[in-house]
Motif scaffolding. Structure first.
Motif, PDB file in Angstrom:
ATOM      1  N   MET A   1       6.189  12.732 -10.099  1.00 31.74           N
ATOM      2  CA  MET A   1       6.180  12.142  -8.770  1.00 31.74           C
ATOM      3  C   MET A   1       5.487  13.098  -7.809  1.00 31.74           C
ATOM      4  N   ALA A   2       4.643  12.574  -6.984  1.00 32.70           N
ATOM      5  CA  ALA A   2       3.907  13.404  -6.032  1.00 32.70           C
ATOM      6  C   ALA A   2       4.841  13.934  -4.958  1.00 32.70           C
ATOM      7  N   ASN A   3       4.553  15.150  -4.541  1.00 31.10           N
ATOM      8  CA  ASN A   3       5.391  15.674  -3.470  1.00 31.10           C
ATOM      9  C   ASN A   3       4.916  15.134  -2.123  1.00 31.10           C
ATOM     10  N   TYR A   4       5.605  15.513  -1.100  1.00 31.61           N
ATOM     11  CA  TYR A   4       5.409  14.955   0.237  1.00 31.61           C
ATOM     12  C   TYR A   4       3.986  15.171   0.750  1.00 31.61           C
ATOM     13  N   SER A   5       3.460  16.384   0.647  1.00 29.64           N
ATOM     14  CA  SER A   5       2.134  16.670   1.195  1.00 29.64           C
ATOM     15  C   SER A   5       1.024  15.968   0.406  1.00 29.64           C
ATOM     16  N   GLU A   6       1.172  15.870  -0.911  1.00 34.06           N
ATOM     17  CA  GLU A   6       0.168  15.161  -1.708  1.00 34.06           C
ATOM     18  C   GLU A   6       0.139  13.679  -1.344  1.00 34.06           C
ATOM     19  N   TRP A   7       1.284  13.112  -1.114  1.00 32.08           N
ATOM     20  CA  TRP A   7       1.383  11.700  -0.739  1.00 32.08           C
ATOM     21  C   TRP A   7       0.680  11.458   0.587  1.00 32.08           C
ATOM     22  N   ILE A   8       0.928  12.316   1.568  1.00 31.16           N
ATOM     23  CA  ILE A   8       0.329  12.155   2.892  1.00 31.16           C
ATOM     24  C   ILE A   8      -1.187  12.338   2.822  1.00 31.16           C
ATOM     25  N   MET A   9      -1.641  13.360   2.110  1.00 30.40           N
ATOM     26  CA  MET A   9      -3.075  13.623   2.028  1.00 30.40           C
ATOM     27  C   MET A   9      -3.813  12.517   1.276  1.00 30.40           C
ATOM     28  N   LYS A  10      -3.138  11.891   0.295  1.00 25.20           N
ATOM     29  CA  LYS A  10      -3.755  10.765  -0.411  1.00 25.20           C
ATOM     30  C   LYS A  10      -3.992   9.615   0.554  1.00 25.20           C
ATOM     31  N   PHE A  11      -3.014   9.309   1.372  1.00 23.78           N
ATOM     32  CA  PHE A  11      -3.162   8.253   2.362  1.00 23.78           C
ATOM     33  C   PHE A  11      -4.226   8.617   3.391  1.00 23.78           C
ATOM     34  N   ALA A  12      -4.279   9.885   3.809  1.00 22.01           N
ATOM     35  CA  ALA A  12      -5.269  10.311   4.793  1.00 22.01           C
ATOM     36  C   ALA A  12      -6.687  10.196   4.240  1.00 22.01           C
ATOM     37  N   ARG A  13      -6.882  10.570   2.964  1.00 19.99           N
ATOM     38  CA  ARG A  13      -8.220  10.445   2.356  1.00 19.99           C
ATOM     39  C   ARG A  13      -8.627   8.981   2.216  1.00 19.99           C
ATOM     40  N   ILE A  14      -7.689   8.137   1.831  1.00 17.72           N
ATOM     41  CA  ILE A  14      -7.989   6.711   1.717  1.00 17.72           C
ATOM     42  C   ILE A  14      -8.344   6.138   3.086  1.00 17.72           C
ATOM     43  N   GLY A  15      -7.583   6.518   4.096  1.00  9.84           N
ATOM     44  CA  GLY A  15      -7.868   6.040   5.452  1.00  9.84           C
ATOM     45  C   GLY A  15      -9.215   6.508   5.963  1.00  9.84           C
ATOM     46  N   ALA A  16      -9.569   7.772   5.685  1.00 10.73           N
ATOM     47  CA  ALA A  16     -10.860   8.292   6.117  1.00 10.73           C
ATOM     48  C   ALA A  16     -12.002   7.584   5.394  1.00 10.73           C
ATOM     49  N   SER A  17     -11.833   7.319   4.109  1.00 11.34           N
ATOM     50  CA  SER A  17     -12.882   6.623   3.358  1.00 11.34           C
ATOM     51  C   SER A  17     -13.082   5.206   3.875  1.00 11.34           C
ATOM     52  N   LEU A  18     -11.995   4.487   4.037  1.00  9.04           N
ATOM     53  CA  LEU A  18     -12.105   3.113   4.537  1.00  9.04           C
ATOM     54  C   LEU A  18     -12.654   3.084   5.956  1.00  9.04           C
ATOM     55  N   GLY A  19     -12.207   4.024   6.790  1.00  9.24           N
ATOM     56  CA  GLY A  19     -12.702   4.084   8.163  1.00  9.24           C
ATOM     57  C   GLY A  19     -14.181   4.390   8.223  1.00  9.24           C
ATOM     58  N   GLY A  20     -14.645   5.304   7.386  1.00  6.13           N
ATOM     59  CA  GLY A  20     -16.057   5.651   7.381  1.00  6.13           C
ATOM     60  C   GLY A  20     -16.939   4.502   6.941  1.00  6.13           C
ATOM     61  N   VAL A  21     -16.538   3.821   5.896  1.00  5.45           N
ATOM     62  CA  VAL A  21     -17.329   2.680   5.406  1.00  5.45           C
ATOM     63  C   VAL A  21     -17.322   1.553   6.428  1.00  5.45           C
ATOM     64  N   ALA A  22     -16.156   1.237   6.954  1.00  4.42           N
ATOM     65  CA  ALA A  22     -16.068   0.158   7.939  1.00  4.42           C
ATOM     66  C   ALA A  22     -16.843   0.514   9.202  1.00  4.42           C
ATOM     67  N   GLY A  23     -16.742   1.751   9.646  1.00  2.00           N
ATOM     68  CA  GLY A  23     -17.462   2.167  10.839  1.00  2.00           C
ATOM     69  C   GLY A  23     -18.963   2.140  10.657  1.00  2.00           C
ATOM     70  N   PHE A  24     -19.440   2.555   9.480  1.00  3.34           N
ATOM     71  CA  PHE A  24     -20.878   2.532   9.210  1.00  3.34           C
ATOM     72  C   PHE A  24     -21.408   1.106   9.252  1.00  3.34           C
ATOM     73  N   PHE A  25     -20.708   0.190   8.588  1.00  4.46           N
ATOM     74  CA  PHE A  25     -21.172  -1.193   8.579  1.00  4.46           C
ATOM     75  C   PHE A  25     -21.033  -1.847   9.952  1.00  4.46           C
TER      76      PHE A  25
END
Length: 88
Positions: free
Chosen positions: A1-25
């Motif tokens: 099971m992922a610890n607390y910081s890994e869980w948060i950083m996974k969500f942050a990376r996913i959010g940054a990726s989706l935000g970057g793609v959506a913002g570019f388009f």
């Protein structure tokens, strides 16, 4: 099971990726449909393409930061509480 910081950083990376793609388009669409740009001859078209790409990169970069922050907040809210407490 992922610890607390890994869980948060996974969500942050996913959010940054989706935000970057959506913002570019979004930036590309917004500038490409602008009536100010000229698409008639080659010089105007090259200038318009450069303006569209520069604006799309700028808006995409801003959306990366906003998406990272949103993913970070979502990761904090949605993180499993069992991993928050350390096992002793």
């Amino acid at each position: 099971m992922a610890n607390y910081s890994e869980w948060i950083m996974k969500f942050a990376r996913i959010g940054a990726s989706l935000g970057g793609v959506a913002g570019f388009f979004y930036g590309t669409y917004t500038m490409a449909t602008s009536h100010v740009l000229g698409w008639t001859d080659v010089a105007d078209m090259i200038e318009s393409v450069v303006v569209v790409l520069v604006t799309a990169v700028m808006i995409g970069s801003l959306c990366i930061a906003i998406g990272w922050l949103a993913g970070f907040v979502l990761g904090v809210v949605a993180s499993p509480l069992s991993s928050f407490t350390a096992k002793r």
